[in-house]
Design a protein around this motif. Structure first.
Motif, PDB file in Angstrom:
ATOM      1  N   ASP A  38      60.231  61.093  63.780  1.00 13.43           N
ATOM      2  CA  ASP A  38      61.035  61.798  62.439  1.00 13.43           C
ATOM      3  C   ASP A  38      62.377  62.112  62.876  1.00 13.43           C
ATOM      4  O   ASP A  38      62.553  62.537  64.070  1.00 13.43           O
ATOM      5  CB  ASP A  38      60.162  63.344  62.581  1.00 13.43           C
ATOM      6  CG  ASP A  38      60.954  64.325  61.560  1.00 13.43           C
ATOM      7  OD1 ASP A  38      61.688  63.590  61.007  1.00 13.43           O
ATOM      8  OD2 ASP A  38      60.207  65.187  61.515  1.00 13.43           O
ATOM      9  N   ARG A  39      63.388  61.668  62.239  1.00 11.35           N
ATOM     10  CA  ARG A  39      64.859  61.656  62.533  1.00 11.35           C
ATOM     11  C   ARG A  39      65.288  63.169  62.250  1.00 11.35           C
ATOM     12  O   ARG A  39      66.800  63.131  62.113  1.00 11.35           O
ATOM     13  CB  ARG A  39      65.703  60.759  61.863  1.00 11.35           C
ATOM     14  CG  ARG A  39      65.052  58.910  62.363  1.00 11.35           C
ATOM     15  CD  ARG A  39      64.678  59.062  63.819  1.00 11.35           C
ATOM     16  NE  ARG A  39      64.414  57.744  64.383  1.00 11.35           N
ATOM     17  CZ  ARG A  39      65.161  56.755  64.568  1.00 11.35           C
ATOM     18  NH1 ARG A  39      66.213  56.843  64.525  1.00 11.35           N
ATOM     19  NH2 ARG A  39      64.670  55.450  64.978  1.00 11.35           N
ATOM     20  N   SER A  40      64.536  63.993  61.977  1.00 16.53           N
ATOM     21  CA  SER A  40      65.088  65.265  61.504  1.00 16.53           C
ATOM     22  C   SER A  40      65.928  65.991  62.740  1.00 16.53           C
ATOM     23  O   SER A  40      65.530  65.703  64.070  1.00 16.53           O
ATOM     24  CB  SER A  40      63.942  66.331  61.097  1.00 16.53           C
ATOM     25  OG  SER A  40      63.027  66.405  62.359  1.00 16.53           O
ATOM     26  N   ASP A  41      66.636  66.932  62.574  1.00 15.20           N
ATOM     27  CA  ASP A  41      67.392  67.639  63.744  1.00 15.20           C
ATOM     28  C   ASP A  41      66.140  68.377  64.522  1.00 15.20           C
ATOM     29  O   ASP A  41      66.434  68.337  65.837  1.00 15.20           O
ATOM     30  CB  ASP A  41      68.027  68.755  63.140  1.00 15.20           C
ATOM     31  CG  ASP A  41      69.455  68.432  62.291  1.00 15.20           C
ATOM     32  OD1 ASP A  41      69.441  67.127  62.337  1.00 15.20           O
ATOM     33  OD2 ASP A  41      69.833  68.896  61.605  1.00 15.20           O
ATOM     34  N   GLU A  42      65.044  68.797  64.045  1.00 16.54           N
ATOM     35  CA  GLU A  42      64.240  69.444  64.920  1.00 16.54           C
ATOM     36  C   GLU A  42      63.365  68.511  66.000  1.00 16.54           C
ATOM     37  O   GLU A  42      63.333  68.665  66.929  1.00 16.54           O
ATOM     38  CB  GLU A  42      63.022  70.186  64.025  1.00 16.54           C
ATOM     39  CG  GLU A  42      63.590  71.283  63.143  1.00 16.54           C
ATOM     40  CD  GLU A  42      64.347  70.788  62.190  1.00 16.54           C
ATOM     41  OE1 GLU A  42      64.290  69.728  61.693  1.00 16.54           O
ATOM     42  OE2 GLU A  42      65.140  71.937  61.293  1.00 16.54           O
ATOM     43  N   ALA A  43      63.178  67.340  65.409  1.00 14.42           N
ATOM     44  CA  ALA A  43      62.713  66.421  66.178  1.00 14.42           C
ATOM     45  C   ALA A  43      63.606  65.872  67.440  1.00 14.42           C
ATOM     46  O   ALA A  43      63.057  65.613  68.550  1.00 14.42           O
ATOM     47  CB  ALA A  43      62.224  65.147  65.303  1.00 14.42           C
ATOM     48  N   TRP A  44      64.886  65.593  67.068  1.00 11.57           N
ATOM     49  CA  TRP A  44      65.729  65.276  67.881  1.00 11.57           C
ATOM     50  C   TRP A  44      66.010  66.419  69.066  1.00 11.57           C
ATOM     51  O   TRP A  44      66.014  66.027  70.313  1.00 11.57           O
ATOM     52  CB  TRP A  44      66.878  64.956  67.335  1.00 11.57           C
ATOM     53  CG  TRP A  44      67.571  63.535  67.041  1.00 11.57           C
ATOM     54  CD1 TRP A  44      67.518  63.250  65.616  1.00 11.57           C
ATOM     55  CD2 TRP A  44      67.485  62.449  67.451  1.00 11.57           C
ATOM     56  NE1 TRP A  44      67.696  61.989  65.310  1.00 11.57           N
ATOM     57  CE2 TRP A  44      67.660  61.217  66.765  1.00 11.57           C
ATOM     58  CE3 TRP A  44      67.476  62.140  69.050  1.00 11.57           C
ATOM     59  CZ2 TRP A  44      67.724  60.347  67.284  1.00 11.57           C
ATOM     60  CZ3 TRP A  44      67.627  60.914  69.373  1.00 11.57           C
ATOM     61  CH2 TRP A  44      67.788  59.744  68.413  1.00 11.57           C
ATOM     62  N   LEU A  45      65.615  67.658  68.412  1.00 15.53           N
ATOM     63  CA  LEU A  45      65.771  68.797  69.553  1.00 15.53           C
ATOM     64  C   LEU A  45      64.707  68.739  70.517  1.00 15.53           C
ATOM     65  O   LEU A  45      64.762  69.048  71.781  1.00 15.53           O
ATOM     66  CB  LEU A  45      66.119  70.090  68.855  1.00 15.53           C
ATOM     67  CG  LEU A  45      67.493  70.311  68.363  1.00 15.53           C
ATOM     68  CD1 LEU A  45      67.504  71.620  67.450  1.00 15.53           C
ATOM     69  CD2 LEU A  45      68.698  70.321  69.148  1.00 15.53           C
TER      70      LEU A  45
END
Length: 207
Positions: A38-45
């Protein structure tokens, strides 16, 4: 020192610097770039948060290897005589340094487990003892420059005891608090200064 001896000492120093530099570089190579589905901001964080132990391990090992290199650099800058008898003690120290990226990666991947912590602190203990052995070997005649005082020699020997002492402390703390047990090692630059300022005692001189 003759020109031939000067060249031999320079080659030994340059080779040692290269091993230190490669070991430090390999520390960051062990931190792999995350690829969240999932390339969302939450996934990256979240992916970066999961890498936090590896970041801490990199900083910790960078500080330790940096302290070992600084001591090696300082000591070899005081030498005026080359002898083949110092090659193998130096190589054994470099072997421990070159092994540190692996033990650091193992500890970083399992930051709350005792055996990886003990493996890591054991590697640091061996490296520290090999450094102390090398310093004891070369910080005396005929290797030293004539302007190096006995006080400086004693101070450098005390400094070399900082890493073995902190590695033992971290290994003991890992019995109860694996992970946080590495905190004393983060203070290596400060601990080295403390050991350097300690007065010479019979127990230290007897080592």
């Amino acid at each position: 020192m003759s020109h031939a001896q000067d060249q031999q000492l320079e080659r030994l120093t340059f080779f040692s610097d290269a091993v230190f530099a490669i070991a430090i570089t390999l520390l960051v190579i062990e931190i792999h770039v995350p690829h969240p589905e999932d390339r969302s901001d939450e996934a990256w964080l979240q992916a970066l948060i999961e890498l936090a132990p590896h970041f801490v391990g990199f900083i910790l090992s960078f500080v330790v290897i940096g302290a070992l290199w600084a001591a090696h650099h300082r000591v070899f800058g005081m030498l005026r005589h080359y002898d083949a008898s110092i090659v193998w003690p130096n190589l054994f120290l470099l072997m421990a340094i070159a092994f540190m990226p692996f033990s650091s990666a193992l500890m970083s991947a399992h930051p709350t487990e005792r055996v990886p912590e003990w493996f890591y602190t054991g590697t640091l203990l061996i490296a520290g003892l090999l450094q102390y052995r090398l310093i004891r070997r070369v910080m005396k005649a005929p290797f030293l420059r004539e302007d190096v005082t006995d006080e400086v020699v004693a101070m450098l020997r005390r400094r070399a005891l900082a890493l073995p002492s902190m590695a033992i402390l971290a290994g003991i703390l890992a019995i109860w608090w694996p992970g946080p047990s590495n905190l004393p090692l983060m203070l290596m630059p400060l601990i080295v200064r403390v050991f350097a300022r300690m007065k010479r005692t019979r127990s230290i001189e007897a080592l």
